[in-house]
Design a protein around this motif. Structure first.
Motif, PDB file in Angstrom:
ATOM      1  N   GLN A 231       5.153 -22.042  12.881  1.00  0.00           N
ATOM      2  CA  GLN A 231       5.371 -23.372  13.457  1.00  0.00           C
ATOM      3  C   GLN A 231       4.707 -23.519  14.821  1.00  0.00           C
ATOM      4  O   GLN A 231       4.431 -24.629  15.259  1.00  0.00           O
ATOM      5  N   HIS A 232       4.451 -22.390  15.477  1.00  0.00           N
ATOM      6  CA  HIS A 232       3.787 -22.400  16.778  1.00  0.00           C
ATOM      7  C   HIS A 232       2.308 -22.045  16.659  1.00  0.00           C
ATOM      8  O   HIS A 232       1.665 -21.703  17.658  1.00  0.00           O
ATOM      9  N   GLY A 233       1.751 -22.130  15.450  1.00  0.00           N
ATOM     10  CA  GLY A 233       0.316 -21.955  15.277  1.00  0.00           C
ATOM     11  C   GLY A 233      -0.155 -20.548  15.033  1.00  0.00           C
ATOM     12  O   GLY A 233      -1.368 -20.311  14.983  1.00  0.00           O
ATOM     13  N   LEU A 234       0.749 -19.579  14.895  1.00  0.00           N
ATOM     14  CA  LEU A 234       0.350 -18.189  14.641  1.00  0.00           C
ATOM     15  C   LEU A 234       0.454 -17.917  13.148  1.00  0.00           C
ATOM     16  O   LEU A 234       1.545 -17.948  12.570  1.00  0.00           O
ATOM     17  N   GLN A 235      -0.678 -17.671  12.513  1.00  0.00           N
ATOM     18  CA  GLN A 235      -0.722 -17.480  11.064  1.00  0.00           C
ATOM     19  C   GLN A 235      -0.302 -16.059  10.702  1.00  0.00           C
ATOM     20  O   GLN A 235      -1.120 -15.187  10.444  1.00  0.00           O
ATOM     21  N   ILE A 236       1.010 -15.836  10.683  1.00  0.00           N
ATOM     22  CA  ILE A 236       1.572 -14.535  10.351  1.00  0.00           C
ATOM     23  C   ILE A 236       2.510 -14.713   9.159  1.00  0.00           C
ATOM     24  O   ILE A 236       3.443 -15.515   9.208  1.00  0.00           O
ATOM     25  N   THR A 237       2.249 -13.975   8.106  1.00  0.00           N
ATOM     26  CA  THR A 237       3.064 -14.062   6.888  1.00  0.00           C
ATOM     27  C   THR A 237       3.815 -12.758   6.684  1.00  0.00           C
ATOM     28  O   THR A 237       3.385 -11.695   7.144  1.00  0.00           O
ATOM     29  N   PRO A 238       4.946 -12.811   5.958  1.00  0.00           N
ATOM     30  CA  PRO A 238       5.665 -11.570   5.660  1.00  0.00           C
ATOM     31  C   PRO A 238       4.817 -10.571   4.893  1.00  0.00           C
ATOM     32  O   PRO A 238       4.878  -9.359   5.154  1.00  0.00           O
ATOM     33  N   SER A 239       4.017 -11.073   3.940  1.00  0.00           N
ATOM     34  CA  SER A 239       3.178 -10.148   3.174  1.00  0.00           C
ATOM     35  C   SER A 239       2.137  -9.487   4.066  1.00  0.00           C
ATOM     36  O   SER A 239       1.832  -8.294   3.909  1.00  0.00           O
ATOM     37  N   GLY A 240       1.582 -10.243   4.999  1.00  0.00           N
ATOM     38  CA  GLY A 240       0.625  -9.654   5.930  1.00  0.00           C
ATOM     39  C   GLY A 240       1.267  -8.620   6.827  1.00  0.00           C
ATOM     40  O   GLY A 240       0.661  -7.591   7.146  1.00  0.00           O
ATOM     41  N   TYR A 241       2.519  -8.883   7.230  1.00  0.00           N
ATOM     42  CA  TYR A 241       3.230  -7.921   8.071  1.00  0.00           C
ATOM     43  C   TYR A 241       3.463  -6.613   7.315  1.00  0.00           C
ATOM     44  O   TYR A 241       3.185  -5.523   7.834  1.00  0.00           O
ATOM     45  N   TRP A 242       3.950  -6.703   6.064  1.00  0.00           N
ATOM     46  CA  TRP A 242       4.230  -5.481   5.306  1.00  0.00           C
ATOM     47  C   TRP A 242       2.949  -4.737   4.951  1.00  0.00           C
ATOM     48  O   TRP A 242       2.928  -3.507   4.912  1.00  0.00           O
ATOM     49  N   ALA A 243       1.862  -5.488   4.708  1.00  0.00           N
ATOM     50  CA  ALA A 243       0.589  -4.826   4.428  1.00  0.00           C
ATOM     51  C   ALA A 243       0.106  -4.044   5.643  1.00  0.00           C
ATOM     52  O   ALA A 243      -0.425  -2.933   5.517  1.00  0.00           O
ATOM     53  N   ALA A 244       0.289  -4.636   6.832  1.00  0.00           N
ATOM     54  CA  ALA A 244      -0.112  -3.941   8.049  1.00  0.00           C
ATOM     55  C   ALA A 244       0.754  -2.720   8.296  1.00  0.00           C
ATOM     56  O   ALA A 244       0.278  -1.690   8.796  1.00  0.00           O
ATOM     57  N   LYS A 245       2.034  -2.798   7.927  1.00  0.00           N
ATOM     58  CA  LYS A 245       2.922  -1.653   8.111  1.00  0.00           C
ATOM     59  C   LYS A 245       2.518  -0.478   7.224  1.00  0.00           C
ATOM     60  O   LYS A 245       2.644   0.687   7.617  1.00  0.00           O
ATOM     61  N   LYS A 246       2.012  -0.798   6.010  1.00  0.00           N
ATOM     62  CA  LYS A 246       1.640   0.248   5.075  1.00  0.00           C
ATOM     63  C   LYS A 246       0.229   0.778   5.314  1.00  0.00           C
ATOM     64  O   LYS A 246      -0.134   1.821   4.778  1.00  0.00           O
ATOM     65  N   ARG A 247      -0.558   0.027   6.093  1.00  0.00           N
ATOM     66  CA  ARG A 247      -1.946   0.426   6.315  1.00  0.00           C
ATOM     67  C   ARG A 247      -1.989   1.706   7.157  1.00  0.00           C
ATOM     68  O   ARG A 247      -1.334   1.795   8.197  1.00  0.00           O
TER      69      ARG A 247
END
Length: 261
Positions: free
Chosen positions: A23-39
């Motif tokens: 809502q504040h313009g930051l394109q962050i998704t839950p799937s992107g977060y979990w993918a980054a955690k597993k990377r």
């Protein structure tokens, strides 16, 4: 990721945080977060982790006094080729610093016992034409034979250094010589300083107040340049300012470098 990790327990998981961030313009998704955690960590991250441990070890083995340069040399002696800027970055990230020889030099020491006038610039460091606003300061340079202090005066309009001087002390003649040079050079170039100039400098105090406050009133600069008056500086740190032209008025501060600024 660090932000989400720090607040996920407080706000009910990853999805509510990502929703508000989007809502504040930051394109962050839950799937992107979990993918980054597993990377897995990148090559650079693994290299930084190894070097950080080496830097910490060298720093601790030398009683915490080594700086980036000596640690950089030690890493090369141990067979770890690395750029000096990398060592500086890693030390900065983990809060490591070396010990600097010698005492800290203060070039500006305000004198609370002297009255300061108002700031004529009000943080507006712009000018519509030359010889309207000059700002001055001085710094120190370490040399093999000792410390040299260098004063300079800059015309705000062109950002050109109009006057400068150097000395082995930070007394009044150091800064006044730079101002004198600026006025003399402008007069020699056919652009004499007349009414309206504002001179703005640090509020330091190094002695010889009476001489500095009377210096411009004695008709220096071969009588070709208007004298400064209506002095002022900005409490607590910025400094002296004076508009050129005319005699000083009653209640006016010292003509230039009041309180030996």
């Amino acid at each position: 990721m660090r932000f989400v990790d720090a607040h996920r327990g407080r706000f009910g998981g990853v999805e509510p945080i990502c929703r508000v961030l989007r809502q504040h313009g930051l394109q962050i998704t839950p799937s992107g977060y979990w993918a980054a955690k597993k990377r897995p960590p990148s090559v650079r991250q693994r290299r930084d982790a190894q070097l950080t441990e080496l830097v910490r070890g060298i720093h601790a083995a030398n009683y915490g006094v080594y700086g980036a340069r000596k640690i950089w040399h030690e890493l090369h002696r141990q067979g770890h080729p690395v750029a000096r800027c990398t060592v500086e970055r890693l030390m900065r990230d983990c809060g490591l610093t070396g010990v600097v020889r010698g005492k800290k030099i203060r070039t500006t020491m305000a004198e609370p016992g002297h009255e300061r006038a108002a700031d004529l610039l009000n943080r507006d460091f712009t000018a519509r034409r030359p010889n309207r606003t000059w700002v001055a300061d001085f710094t120190h340079v370490a040399t093999w034979s000792g410390v040299v202090y260098v004063a300079f005066v800059v015309d705000v309009y062109s950002r050109a250094i109009v006057g400068w001087s150097a000395a082995t002390n930070k007394r009044t003649p150091l800064v006044l010589a730079a101002l004198d040079m600026g006025l003399w050079r402008r007069d020699r170039a056919g652009q004499p300083v007349c009414a309206g100039l504002v001179h703005h400098s640090d509020a330091g105090s190094q002695g010889e107040f009476k001489w500095s406050s009377q210096h411009l009133d004695q008709g220096v600069w071969h009588g070709k340049t208007c004298r400064l008056g209506n002095g002022g500086d900005r409490p607590p740190g910025d400094a002296f300012a004076g508009s050129a032209g005319g005699e000083r008025t009653s209640g006016d501060a010292a003509a230039v470098l009041a309180a030996d600024r």
